[in-house]
Design an enzyme around this catalytic site. Structure first.
Site, short mmCIF file in Angstrom:
data_model
loop_
_atom_site.label_atom_id
_atom_site.label_comp_id
_atom_site.label_asym_id
_atom_site.label_seq_id
_atom_site.Cartn_x
_atom_site.Cartn_y
_atom_site.Cartn_z
CB THR B 297 -0.77 -0.10 0.80
OG1 THR B 297 -1.52 -1.04 1.46
CG2 THR B 297 -1.51 0.99 1.23
CD1 TRP B 300 -0.31 0.97 -6.49
CD2 TRP B 300 -1.46 2.27 -5.15
NE1 TRP B 300 -2.10 1.54 -7.48
CE2 TRP B 300 -2.35 2.43 -6.21
CE3 TRP B 300 -2.01 3.38 -4.23
CZ2 TRP B 300 -3.06 3.56 -6.55
CZ3 TRP B 300 -3.03 4.67 -4.55
CH2 TRP B 300 -3.82 4.14 -5.80
CG HIS B 301 -0.64 5.56 -1.99
ND1 HIS B 301 -0.73 4.42 -1.13
CD2 HIS B 301 -1.53 6.93 -1.55
CE1 HIS B 301 -2.85 4.05 -0.96
NE2 HIS B 301 -2.08 5.52 -1.43
N GLY B 302 3.92 5.79 -3.67
CA GLY B 302 4.96 7.64 -4.32
C GLY B 302 5.97 6.40 -4.71
CG PHE B 452 -0.39 9.14 -4.56
CD1 PHE B 452 0.63 9.48 -3.90
CD2 PHE B 452 -2.07 9.43 -3.99
CE1 PHE B 452 0.92 10.35 -3.59
CE2 PHE B 452 -1.46 10.89 -2.78
CZ PHE B 452 -0.25 11.25 -2.27
#
Lengths: 171, 452
Positions: B297, B300-302, B452
């Site tokens: 998680t 995935w965001h950055g 994102f």
């Protein structure tokens, strides 16, 4: 008996190989596009002073002064030591909207944070001038925020288009 | 193109809707594909080439996997699945972490196509043979840029069998308007306050305000986008589940993540957590599963370490709640538990908005006494934005929706039905005028989740 028949493999249809080939051709096209895009945004080898001279030549900097990097930190939350080079022409008075920031990045990954800082500054200045500073608001609405390769430019002032094209040309 | 632009609101969307409602049913999907590509091409024409080729690649993969499974070449189907999923992940990683020039929405696109490939392989659904329907699934413009991440199995039936009617058009329009209001009137204004705080020297008050402003801005920005996306989809006849459910009302961190970006949580649950055994394994394996999900998680965001820390930070609280706390605080007052959850989430957002770990730690240190109490800027922001802050805090609760239902749905004030309907329309029109005025008077602001 029925169970055995159910599990038996049947031949793979020949057209599936065509689909496979076309599929990977599409993927190869994507990779080529990616490489070409990367090539077009490769870092510029032009020196910082040269780019600075090119953009300041066409910019209207009469109402600005070249400031130290503490002001850049204060107004943009950008630490100049994190970059390969930076120059900041800040407004001479509180009523001035004209300013110019040129930053040479250490790596392309910094561009997002710099652009965010530029945009935040423009938004903030707009909210300050909106309602009474008509000329300033107009300049801010036409501001240039541009990152190309390893350079990022913010310019608020007259002849914004010319300054932006000089910036691009210099890289 | 973005939803919060005058051109989209008053030119693109009306034309798209009129065309959609007048053309024959068999052409509706093709029209939506064309509209979606135009929408995507607006800001970045070259991204459309990416969208087209990546869609064709996955369309072919789905057909291949299905054929191999039907002909009992399960190993070969698995190989195709692994190769295709890896190709998608390599593309995403290349754009996101190496080339740093990611087309907007690519993370969402990748999760969408992976959902399709996994669903076809797992025989949760069949492969989509019609290329137009497949491309519509992956590129449908309301969800293309920032989700919600709709799983293929949940959208498949709607690709061929959905009904767009005036009721759905109206309901969708209202939801879109609410989302627009969240974005334009709340998130953007909070963003301006946050930008001001970012320019101030650190102080205790400033650091707390930064956390609160960003927590609220991110919520209204992303939930506003999701409302707009779901509302728009409904206007074209599609029904998607909500993506936010008042997350700041949660009593625990685990609950927070069942209410925040619900479609992403469901995706990880369906395609990562459950296949690894979910919660039906030993405690050690559950621990591993949770850590993997939260690490992914974060990633995935950055592409900075901050996002990894942020993911694991939340994972740590979820694990603590499951294995250590085990409902021990259930007897505490709900308000206190909500406040604690908000504080945990808020501190997490500091890693989200900070470029580096040391800068995030500086803000956290300032919050807890490592700086002067207040600066002039912090006091100025608190004074100037106080009303907005209060309204935003109320907006995080179901109070507005409760009030609306009491007044308009249940008619508790006993007004004539027609008068009530007139007031409801007038209020919505007022919201549209306010949003339009705000959009006209400001420069374009992007959505936080686009990166994102």
């Amino acid at each position: 008996m029925r169970e055995t028949r159910k599990r038996r493999k049947t031949p793979v249809a020949p057209w599936i190989y065509v689909v496979e080939a076309l599929k990977w051709a599409a993927f190869a096209a994507l990779i080529i596009m990616l490489i070409l895009t990367k090539a077009s945004t490769r870092p510029s080898k032009t020196g910082f002073d040269e780019v600075k001279a090119a953009v300041t030549k066409d910019a209207d900097l009469d109402n600005t002064k070249e400031s130290d990097m503490l002001l850049l930190k204060r107004f943009y939350s950008l630490d100049s030591s994190e970059y390969d080079g930076a120059v900041y022409y800040s407004p001479k008075t509180n009523m001035g909207a004209e300013e110019l920031v040129l930053i040479r990045l250490k790596d392309a990954g910094q561009s997002e944070a710099v652009m965010e800082a530029y945009n935040a500054r423009i938004r903030n200045q707009l909210s300050s001038f909106e309602g009474y500073g008509v000329d300033q608001t107009e300049l801010l609405k036409n501001a240039v925020c541009d990152c190309a390769g390893n350079y990022c430019l913010l310019y608020v002032g007259a002849r914004a288009d010319k300054v932006q094209s000089a910036f691009r040309k210099a890289l | 193109m973005v939803f919060n632009s005058i051109y989209f609101l008053f030119v693109f969307l009306p034309i798209a809707l009129v065309l959609y409602y007048v053309i024959p049913a068999r052409l509706k999907n093709l029209l939506l594909v064309i509209i979606s590509f135009l929408f995507y091409a607006w800001g970045s024409p070259k991204s459309v080439i990416f969208l087209l080729f990546a869609s064709l690649f996955n369309y072919a993969s789905g057909i291949e996997i299905e054929h191999l499974k039907i002909s009992r070449h399960t190993d070969a189907a698995m190989k195709v699945l692994i190769a295709s999923a890896s190709a998608n992940i390599v593309l995403l990683a290349s754009f996101k972490y190496i080339f740093d020039d990611m087309p907007v929405g690519m993370s969402f696109f990748t999760f969408t196509v992976l959902s399709y490939l996994f669903d076809v392989y797992g025989e949760r659904t069949g492969a989509q043979r019609n290329p137009v329907n497949f491309i519509l699934y992956v590129s449908f413009f309301p969800k293309l840029l920032s989700g919600p991440i709709v799983q293929y199995a949940d959208m498949e039936a709607q690709l061929t069998n959905r009904k767009a009617d005036p009721d759905k058009l109206m309901d969708g329009g209202v939801l879109f308007l609410v989302g627009l209001g969240k974005k334009v009137l709340l998130a953007d204004a909070l963003g301006a306050g946050f930008a001001l705080l970012g320019q101030a020297e650190n102080s205790i008050l400033g650091a707390w305000l930064m956390m609160i402003f960003y927590s609220l801005q991110l919520y209204f920005d992303f939930s506003g986008y999701s409302d707009m996306a779901i509302g728009l989809s409904k206007m074209f006849g599609f029904e998607f589940e909500k993506n936010f459910d008042y997350p700041y009302m949660s009593l625990t961190v685990s609950e927070f993540w069942r209410r925040w970006h619900i479609s992403l949580g469901n995706w990880f649950k369906q395609y990562v957590y459950f296949p690894m055994g979910g919660s039906r394994v030993s405690d050690v394996l559950i621990l591993r599963n949770l850590l993997v999900v939260w690490l992914l998680t974060g990633i995935w965001h950055g592409n900075t370490f901050c996002f990894v820390v942020w993911g694991l930070y939340h994972g740590a609280f979820v694990i603590l709640e499951r294995f250590v706390i085990k409902g021990r605080f259930d007897g505490f007052p709900k308000a206190l538990r909500r406040l604690a959850t908000c504080l945990i989430a808020g501190i997490g957002w500091i890693f989200f908005f900070s470029p580096t770990i040391p800068s995030a730690l500086r803000v956290i240190l300032s919050m807890f006494g490592g700086a002067a109490f207040a600066t002039r800027t912090a006091v100025y922001v608190l004074r100037s934005y106080f009303i907005l802050l209060v309204l935003s805090l109320i907006g995080c609760t179901p109070f507005g929706s409760f009030l609306w239902n009491r007044l308009f749905a249940e008619n508790n004030i006993g007004l004539n039905e027609h008068v009530l309907a007139f007031i409801a329309v007038a209020l919505r029109l007022g919201l549209l005028i306010l949003c339009t005025a705000s959009l006209l008077g400001s420069t374009y602001t992007s959505f936080l989740y686009f990166k994102f």
